[in-house]
Write an enzyme that holds these catalytic residues in place. Structure first.
Site, PDB file in Angstrom:
ATOM      1  N   ASP A 405     -54.020  80.636  11.614  1.00 60.38           N
ATOM      2  CA  ASP A 405     -54.156  79.290  12.172  1.00 60.38           C
ATOM      3  C   ASP A 405     -53.410  79.235  13.509  1.00 60.38           C
ATOM      4  OD1 ASP A 405     -54.673  76.548  12.281  1.00 60.38           O
ATOM      5  OD2 ASP A 405     -52.937  76.020  11.038  1.00 60.38           O
ATOM      6  N   GLU A 408     -54.968  79.427  19.022  1.00 60.67           N
ATOM      7  CA  GLU A 408     -55.715  79.143  20.280  1.00 60.67           C
ATOM      8  C   GLU A 408     -55.010  79.747  21.494  1.00 60.67           C
ATOM      9  OE1 GLU A 408     -55.119  76.962  17.844  1.00 60.67           O
ATOM     10  OE2 GLU A 408     -57.164  77.148  17.104  1.00 60.67           O
ATOM     11  N   ASP A 483     -59.797  71.127  12.613  1.00 63.09           N
ATOM     12  CA  ASP A 483     -59.347  69.847  12.045  1.00 63.09           C
ATOM     13  C   ASP A 483     -60.347  68.726  12.271  1.00 63.09           C
ATOM     14  OD1 ASP A 483     -57.114  71.180  11.217  1.00 63.09           O
ATOM     15  OD2 ASP A 483     -55.846  70.481  12.861  1.00 63.09           O
TER      16      ASP A 483
END
Ligand code: MIG
Length: 798
Positions: A405, A408, A483
């Site tokens: 997770d 990015e 999300d």
């Protein structure tokens, strides 16, 4: 300052006339008077690479996206000079290069234009950073449509949109919000029944404009790096997608359990809570194969540690979960807590593995553990170190999958939500700033994780899931859409995003079922499960701030619907596994938007909601509250309504009634759909027969069923079973021819054949030309036909 435009800008420069041409086997170099070189490489007859430099020489050629094992080789190649232009001819296309200005046009073998430069390649010098802002514009014809580009949260057809590729932690994103988590600079154009693809292999921030700024112009540009793109000719979209997927790579098969249902929440802890969740699945008989530990399992969010008060004995717990069929998957984030007592931090520091700022200090950023440093996953040495860190989790504790997770990469409390752009990266020996490495960082993290999990899971298969990804990440990892929010609009988005990812080479994806942020109503959750079971990755996840999102958190009716649809997914596992095999083998997307399924039918060009699951089942989710059915488009051909087996002819838009416990599902006539019995987890049962739902068709249809040991690597040594069925139906008879390949022997002995839509009464059955007696041998029981699996021809006559 970066200009956000592709258009003529006063500072832009264009190539001038060609003064020199060189050929080196499959590559052609066109030199312009003003130092531009265009290198055209013919990789396949339908795959051509275009690479431009403005310096008079090329820098090192390096790409993370391209799969080194991709197919190349052409059948025909010819180079000719004409008065105004040069021409490169392959067996599929003609490529024209204008002598005056280097502009390119590509035509098919009938000299129909497929794609043509408008301004073509041009650039703006980047005074602030050095290098160029590289730009390309193409003319677009009326009626042209555009698809692809990964996880974009907008309508399927991208015509009229401008899109930005910059991996971003976009919590609770909205429809049309840009940019998102993933970067796939690949699009498909469709015009005049011909498809082509463009893959812009550049990891800087990129933009694509599909007739948004100017009506008949499509353009793409990057804030740095090279104008470096691949042109892929179809003319079928199928061919474009499989060629692109071959170029950027395919995964290996996941373990079959990874195609089961996954349950997640932020977070299940302590152990007693987790145990209660898994027990409830078994008690309520909702199949489930995987359970997730989100960040709270760690000690102060330190990667590769455990919170011993929540989880005192992880090894025992993971083993107990495994005994009950649950595979444990744990989250691992990129940020390493700055803590001199923490072994992983100490080691990375000692070995100089963290990313640095331009002037030398380690890059520091706040994430869950507080101030962190971040490994430079673009360094192969760091990736190897990272891989070794999974030894304890996987080999000792028995964890079966890892969830990456925040890659990015996400940073908290800073306006740009990520690293400063001056941060340095190794980029596999091509040192650069974060401007170039940003979009690829998450993929390199997932790649390192994959190699670690794979190494220690051996001889079993690994499972990895990532949030951020660049083109090619599918070689290492599955992914989810990040999300999302518990709203009806997000259900609509999830459907499109997962289809779009599928078309963009990233097949193993799904959304957080029910929505991550906020709380779904029972009705919304049920509608989401009804869609989610048809996504390759099927997981309920929620932020957990707003109560519960387990299937039993709603009412009895929702619970029953959830069970019904998860059961259906488990029944369809052999069908799903077969589509996965077609994906890894041929690059065939598992979900097919209608335009992919039938591009000749212009009715499909703007459809969003309906898709083909595998090759033969059409799914159309219900996307509104209180629905008693919906309007939808059924593609051309013959179909059966899955719920009542009524036959219908497609090629029309119509209203379909559904109850709350249904969504419109249609099966292609002639299809043979394999089904397993419902199991609570993969491998729970060994069974005597494979169910085959046979949908009669007046005509022919081919179906395949791929099976193997469901885990491990024996399938690569030929230990798989590939059944091909050829169905031929006539007014008064039905013939099924079977052919088997592969050395794997499935454990079941028989087929339980369910004949659907048979237009005649069965009077005789022949198996391999031997007549069988209809009643005496019990071939037909309760309407099913039981036959031994090994036949070559099954002949049913009226
Ligand atoms: O800042 O690990 O998208 O799935 O549950 C939030 C906690 C961090 C974001 C992920 C989400 C996950 C959550 N994470």
């Amino acid at each position: 300052m970066i200009t956000n435009t592709s258009l003529e800008y006063k500072g832009d420069t264009y190539p001038s006339r060609i003064v020199l041409v060189e050929q080196n086997v499959d590559s052609f170099y066109f030199h312009s008077e003003n130092n531009v070189i265009l290198k055209i490489t013919v990789l396949r007859d339908s795959l051509i690479r275009f690479r431009y430099t403005t310096k008079g020489y090329f820098s090192t050629d390096f790409s993370y996206a391209i799969d080194k094992s991709h197919t190349h080789g052409y059948n025909f190649l010819e180079f000719q000079e004409f008065e105004q232009f040069y021409r490169i001819t392959t067996s599929k296309v003609n490529c024209i290069i204008q002598k005056a200005d280097l502009r390119v046009a590509i035509l098919d073998k009938n000299n129909h234009l497929i794609l043509e430069d408008e301004l073509g390649f041009h650039w703006e010098e980047s005074n602030e950073y050095g290098g160029n802002i590289v730009k390309m514009s193409k003319t677009s014809r009326d009626g042209e449509c555009f698809y692809g580009l990964g996880d974009k949260a907008t309508q399927m057809n991208l015509k009229g949109k401008r899109l930005e590729n910059f991996a971003t932690d976009q919590y609770a994103y909205q429809k049309d919000q840009e940019p998102l988590y993933k970067v796939v600079p690949f699009y498909i154009g469709l015009h005049n029944k011909q498809s082509y693809g463009i893959f812009f292999d550049n990891t800087f921030r990129t933009f694509f404009d599909f007739c948004h700024e100017r009506r008949n112009v499509t353009s793409f540009w990057a804030e740095g790096g090279e104008m470096n793109y691949y042109f892929i000719y179809g003319p079928q979209m199928q061919d474009v997608v499989t060629t692109y997927t071959d170029l950027t790579g395919k995964p290996e098969l996941p373990p079959l359990w990874a195609l089961g249902y996954h349950q997640c929440k932020w977070s299940y802890f302590p152990e007693s809570n987790l145990k209660e969740i898994v027990a409830t699945f078994r008690e309520l008989k909702i199949p489930c194969d995987a359970i997730y530990l989100d960040i709270d399992y760690m000690d102060g969010f330190r990667c590769f540690t455990w919170n011993k008060s929540h989880f005192p004995d992880p090894k025992r717990m993971v083993a107990e979960l495994a005994e009950d069929g649950f595979k444990t998957i744990v989250i691992i984030d990129p940020g390493i807590k700055i803590d001199k007592e923490y072994a992983i931090y100490q080691e990375a520091l000692a070995k100089d593995y963290f990313c640095k700022r331009a002037d030398g200090p380690y890059m520091k950023g706040k994430v869950w553990p507080g101030e962190c440093n971040f490994p430079d996953f673009t360094n192969p040495v760091v990736r190897e170190w990272w891989a070794t860190l999974f030894k304890e989790l996987v080999s000792d504790f028995g964890v079966k999958g890892v969830w990456n997770d925040m890659n990015e990469p996400a940073v908290m409390e800073v306006p740009n939500k990520t690293f400063p752009m001056d941060v340095r990266h190794d980029y596999d020996g091509n040192p650069c700033s974060h401007r170039k490495a940003h979009n690829i960082y998450g993929t390199q993290m997932a790649r390192a994780t994959y190699h670690g999990v794979k190494r220690y899971a051996y001889p079993k298969r690994p499972f990895v899931i990532t949030r951020s990804a660049f083109a090619g990440a599918q070689r290492y990892t599955s992914s989810w859409t990040g999300d999302n929010v518990a709203t009806w609009e997000h259900l609509w988005l999830a459907n499109i995003q997962v289809q779009r990812l599928s078309l963009s080479g990233m097949g193993f994806t799904g959304s957080d079922i029910g929505g991550f942020a906020e709380q779904p109503s029972g009705e919304l959750y049920a509608r989401w499960i009804q869609l989610g079971v048809f996504h390759p990755f099927c997981r309920t996840h929620s932020s957990g701030d707003h109560g519960h999102q387990e299937p039993w958190a709603f009412d009895e009716e929702v619970l029953n619907i959830t069970r019904k649809f998860v059961n259906l997914r488990y029944q369809l596992l052999p069908y799903l596994y077969t589509m996965f095999w077609q994906y890894i083998k041929e690059g065939v997307p598992m979900l097919k938007p209608l335009v992919y399924f039938d591009q000749e039918d212009i009715q499909t060009h703007y459809r969003n909601d309906e898709f083909i699951f595998g090759n033969q089942i059409m799914v159309c989710p219900i996307l509104e509250p209180n629905a008693l059915g919906r309007r939808l488009y059924i593609p051309r051909g013959q179909w059966y309504n899955y719920w009542n087996n009524t036959a219908m002819t497609g090629g029309k838009e119509l209203w379909i009634d559904t109850d709350f416990d249904q969504i419109p599902l249609f099966v292609k006539a002639g299809a043979i759909i394999p089904k397993y019995p419902v199991q609570q987890y993969v491998g729970e049962l060994t069974f005597e027969e494979l169910t085959l739902d046979v949908y009669f068709k007046n005509g022919k249809e081919k179906s395949v069923v791929y099976e193997d040991a469901q885990d491990g690597y024996d399938y690569k040594k030929g230990r798989f079973s590939l059944l091909s069925f050829q169905l031929t139906g006539k007014e008064n008879e039905l013939m099924i021819q079977q052919h088997k390949e592969g050395k794997f022997e499935t454990s079941y002995k028989n087929y339980k054949i369910n004949l659907i839509g048979l237009p005649f009464e069965v009077r005789s059955i022949e198996i391999d030309t031997v007549a069988v007696s209809l009643d005496a041998d019990g071939y037909i029981q309760n309407g099913f036909l039981f036959v031994e699996k090994g036949f070559s021809v099954l002949h049913i006559k009226g």
